[in-house]
Design a protein around this motif. Structure first.
Motif, PDB file in Angstrom:
ATOM      1  N   MET A  25      64.782  -5.715 114.039  1.00 59.85           N
ATOM      2  CA  MET A  25      63.905  -6.445 114.942  1.00 59.85           C
ATOM      3  C   MET A  25      62.441  -6.196 114.594  1.00 59.85           C
ATOM      4  O   MET A  25      61.590  -7.103 114.653  1.00 59.85           O
ATOM      5  CB  MET A  25      64.198  -6.031 116.389  1.00 59.85           C
ATOM      6  CG  MET A  25      65.561  -6.502 116.872  1.00 59.85           C
ATOM      7  SD  MET A  25      65.735  -8.313 116.828  1.00 59.85           S
ATOM      8  CE  MET A  25      64.503  -8.757 118.013  1.00 59.85           C
ATOM      9  N   ALA A  26      62.125  -4.971 114.234  1.00 57.23           N
ATOM     10  CA  ALA A  26      60.730  -4.631 113.874  1.00 57.23           C
ATOM     11  C   ALA A  26      60.322  -5.387 112.629  1.00 57.23           C
ATOM     12  O   ALA A  26      59.198  -5.921 112.539  1.00 57.23           O
ATOM     13  CB  ALA A  26      60.586  -3.130 113.668  1.00 57.23           C
ATOM     14  N   LYS A  28      61.559  -8.155 111.654  1.00 53.89           N
ATOM     15  CA  LYS A  28      61.433  -9.574 111.987  1.00 53.89           C
ATOM     16  C   LYS A  28      60.092  -9.885 112.647  1.00 53.89           C
ATOM     17  O   LYS A  28      59.447 -10.917 112.384  1.00 53.89           O
ATOM     18  CB  LYS A  28      62.603  -9.968 112.892  1.00 53.89           C
ATOM     19  CG  LYS A  28      62.678 -11.469 113.150  1.00 53.89           C
ATOM     20  CD  LYS A  28      63.919 -11.798 113.939  1.00 53.89           C
ATOM     21  CE  LYS A  28      63.990 -13.306 114.183  1.00 53.89           C
ATOM     22  NZ  LYS A  28      65.225 -13.658 114.951  1.00 53.89           N
ATOM     23  N   GLU A  29      59.679  -8.944 113.537  1.00 52.49           N
ATOM     24  CA  GLU A  29      58.389  -9.129 114.201  1.00 52.49           C
ATOM     25  C   GLU A  29      57.246  -9.121 113.185  1.00 52.49           C
ATOM     26  O   GLU A  29      56.303  -9.931 113.248  1.00 52.49           O
ATOM     27  CB  GLU A  29      58.177  -8.051 115.256  1.00 52.49           C
ATOM     28  CG  GLU A  29      59.086  -8.227 116.460  1.00 52.49           C
ATOM     29  CD  GLU A  29      58.893  -7.113 117.483  1.00 52.49           C
ATOM     30  OE1 GLU A  29      58.051  -6.219 117.206  1.00 52.49           O
ATOM     31  OE2 GLU A  29      59.556  -7.142 118.537  1.00 52.49           O
ATOM     32  N   LYS A  30      57.321  -8.207 112.230  1.00 51.54           N
ATOM     33  CA  LYS A  30      56.276  -8.144 111.192  1.00 51.54           C
ATOM     34  C   LYS A  30      56.259  -9.419 110.351  1.00 51.54           C
ATOM     35  O   LYS A  30      55.213  -9.928 109.954  1.00 51.54           O
ATOM     36  CB  LYS A  30      56.512  -6.917 110.300  1.00 51.54           C
ATOM     37  CG  LYS A  30      56.157  -5.607 110.982  1.00 51.54           C
ATOM     38  CD  LYS A  30      56.328  -4.419 110.029  1.00 51.54           C
ATOM     39  CE  LYS A  30      55.935  -3.117 110.708  1.00 51.54           C
ATOM     40  NZ  LYS A  30      56.073  -1.952 109.797  1.00 51.54           N
ATOM     41  N   TYR A  31      57.489  -9.871 110.108  1.00 56.17           N
ATOM     42  CA  TYR A  31      57.585 -11.110 109.331  1.00 56.17           C
ATOM     43  C   TYR A  31      56.900 -12.251 110.069  1.00 56.17           C
ATOM     44  O   TYR A  31      56.148 -13.048 109.504  1.00 56.17           O
ATOM     45  CB  TYR A  31      59.056 -11.423 109.052  1.00 56.17           C
ATOM     46  CG  TYR A  31      59.255 -12.783 108.439  1.00 56.17           C
ATOM     47  CD1 TYR A  31      59.000 -12.981 107.081  1.00 56.17           C
ATOM     48  CD2 TYR A  31      59.681 -13.860 109.230  1.00 56.17           C
ATOM     49  CE1 TYR A  31      59.173 -14.231 106.532  1.00 56.17           C
ATOM     50  CE2 TYR A  31      59.849 -15.119 108.670  1.00 56.17           C
ATOM     51  CZ  TYR A  31      59.597 -15.297 107.303  1.00 56.17           C
ATOM     52  OH  TYR A  31      59.757 -16.547 106.757  1.00 56.17           O
ATOM     53  N   ASN A  32      57.190 -12.313 111.398  1.00 56.26           N
ATOM     54  CA  ASN A  32      56.586 -13.387 112.205  1.00 56.26           C
ATOM     55  C   ASN A  32      55.054 -13.256 112.233  1.00 56.26           C
ATOM     56  O   ASN A  32      54.310 -14.247 112.178  1.00 56.26           O
ATOM     57  CB  ASN A  32      57.166 -13.367 113.611  1.00 56.26           C
ATOM     58  CG  ASN A  32      58.640 -13.789 113.633  1.00 56.26           C
ATOM     59  OD1 ASN A  32      59.090 -14.536 112.751  1.00 56.26           O
ATOM     60  ND2 ASN A  32      59.394 -13.341 114.636  1.00 56.26           N
ATOM     61  N   GLU A  33      54.591 -11.995 112.378  1.00 54.60           N
ATOM     62  CA  GLU A  33      53.148 -11.774 112.389  1.00 54.60           C
ATOM     63  C   GLU A  33      52.526 -12.198 111.058  1.00 54.60           C
ATOM     64  O   GLU A  33      51.449 -12.837 111.011  1.00 54.60           O
ATOM     65  CB  GLU A  33      52.839 -10.305 112.668  1.00 54.60           C
ATOM     66  CG  GLU A  33      53.155  -9.884 114.082  1.00 54.60           C
ATOM     67  CD  GLU A  33      52.918  -8.392 114.302  1.00 54.60           C
ATOM     68  OE1 GLU A  33      52.542  -7.704 113.300  1.00 54.60           O
ATOM     69  OE2 GLU A  33      53.097  -7.905 115.424  1.00 54.60           O
ATOM     70  N   ASP A  36      52.333 -15.874 110.933  1.00 57.90           N
ATOM     71  CA  ASP A  36      51.222 -16.389 111.751  1.00 57.90           C
ATOM     72  C   ASP A  36      49.896 -16.210 111.017  1.00 57.90           C
ATOM     73  O   ASP A  36      49.027 -17.109 111.021  1.00 57.90           O
ATOM     74  CB  ASP A  36      51.181 -15.668 113.091  1.00 57.90           C
ATOM     75  CG  ASP A  36      52.375 -16.036 113.984  1.00 57.90           C
ATOM     76  OD1 ASP A  36      52.962 -17.105 113.716  1.00 57.90           O
ATOM     77  OD2 ASP A  36      52.660 -15.277 114.926  1.00 57.90           O
TER      78      ASP A  36
END
Length: 285
Positions: A25-26, A28-33, A36
């Motif tokens: 999950m972490a 994935k969040e970094k990927y999303n950031e 962006d």
């Protein structure tokens, strides 16, 4: 080959089993950031590219404006140079015109001086004639018209009615005129006879033209007898075509019957007088 494939599958299971859900999950969040940030950077990049294109367009426009300004400035410099040249030429032409006007004024002044001298000579002749002829006689008139001396003698002093023979009394008057003419050898004396409008029908003469001419030649012959140089004499008849007044009364017709003796410089002598005067003035300047 089967061994390699089996080992790869086994490794994947091992790795999957090694990454926990939390870490996944972490990541994935970094990927999303990161995604962006990439999107934001892409937007900014596109904006910068658009600004760059606009700036380049402005630069090209300014370059064109600068070129136009440089051309206009060069045109102004060229125009200034042309105006300077034209101004110089205009000043030179003006100076030449002024010099030409000065020369013309000088010529006019010299000619006027010569004419004044000629008028002075004419006035001296008038004075001599008035003294010699006897101006107190109402039938004799001496005057100046346009620089020429006129001695007008009434018909009754010179001729009998209808005659072209000079009377003995008239020879006394003509003797005084002859004396003045002889004192001016460079002048001409034109005898100009006038009649009235009454038709002449006597003797062999045809009309008033004949009568006026015969009277003029008669006076010329008398002056020649009085030792006037015939080269100075001119005979002219005017008939009744140049009257002093209307030929409507006996008194007026008597005024029109007259003989004029015109004393004037010879034409060539007159121009020589002017040329000589201009030479004298030129030498004195």
């Amino acid at each position: 080959m089967r061994k390699v494939l089996l080992l790869s599958i086994a490794g994947m299971f091992v790795l999957t089993s090694c990454v926990s859900k939390k870490e996944h999950m972490a990541l994935k969040e970094k990927y999303n950031e990161s995604q962006d940030l990439l999107n934001s950077a892409t937007v900014k990049l596109n904006s910068c590219l658009s600004d760059k294109a606009a700036a380049q367009a402005r630069v090209e426009t300014m370059k064109d404006q600068l070129a136009d300004l440089r051309k206009a400035n060069q045109d102004l410099i060229d125009t200034k140079g042309n105006l300077t040249t034209l101004t110089q030429k205009g000043a030179e032409n003006l100076e030449k015109s002024l010099e030409s006007l000065k020369e013309k004024d000088l010529k006019i002044s010299r000619l006027q001086d010569a004419l004044n001298k000629k008028d002075s000579v004419t006035l001296a002749i008038v004075s001599s004639l008035k003294k010699a002829v006897g101006i107190d006689d109402p039938d004799i008139e001496v005057n100046v018209e346009k620089g020429v001396v006129f001695i007008s003698i009434a018909d009754k002093l010179l001729f009998k009615s209808g005659s072209y023979t000079v009377t003995e009394e008239a020879k006394t008057v003509l003797g005084k005129v002859a004396k003045v003419i002889n004192s001016k050898p460079n002048f001409e004396a034109m005898v100009e006879a006038h009649t009235d409008n009454v038709p002449y029908q006597k003797g062999v003469l045809l009309d008033n033209w004949d009568l006026s001419v015969k009277r003029a030649t008669s006076v010329v012959r008398v002056l020649e007898e009085l030792e006037v140089n015939p080269q100075q004499l001119v005979a002219a008849g005017r008939s009744y075509h140049v009257p002093l007044v209307e030929n409507d009364t006996a008194e007026n017709r008597a005024k029109n019957r007259r003989t004029r003796i015109v004393v004037m410089p010879k034409i060539d002598q007159f121009y020589e007088m002017i040329e000589e005067e201009m030479k004298n003035l030129s030498a004195s300047n």
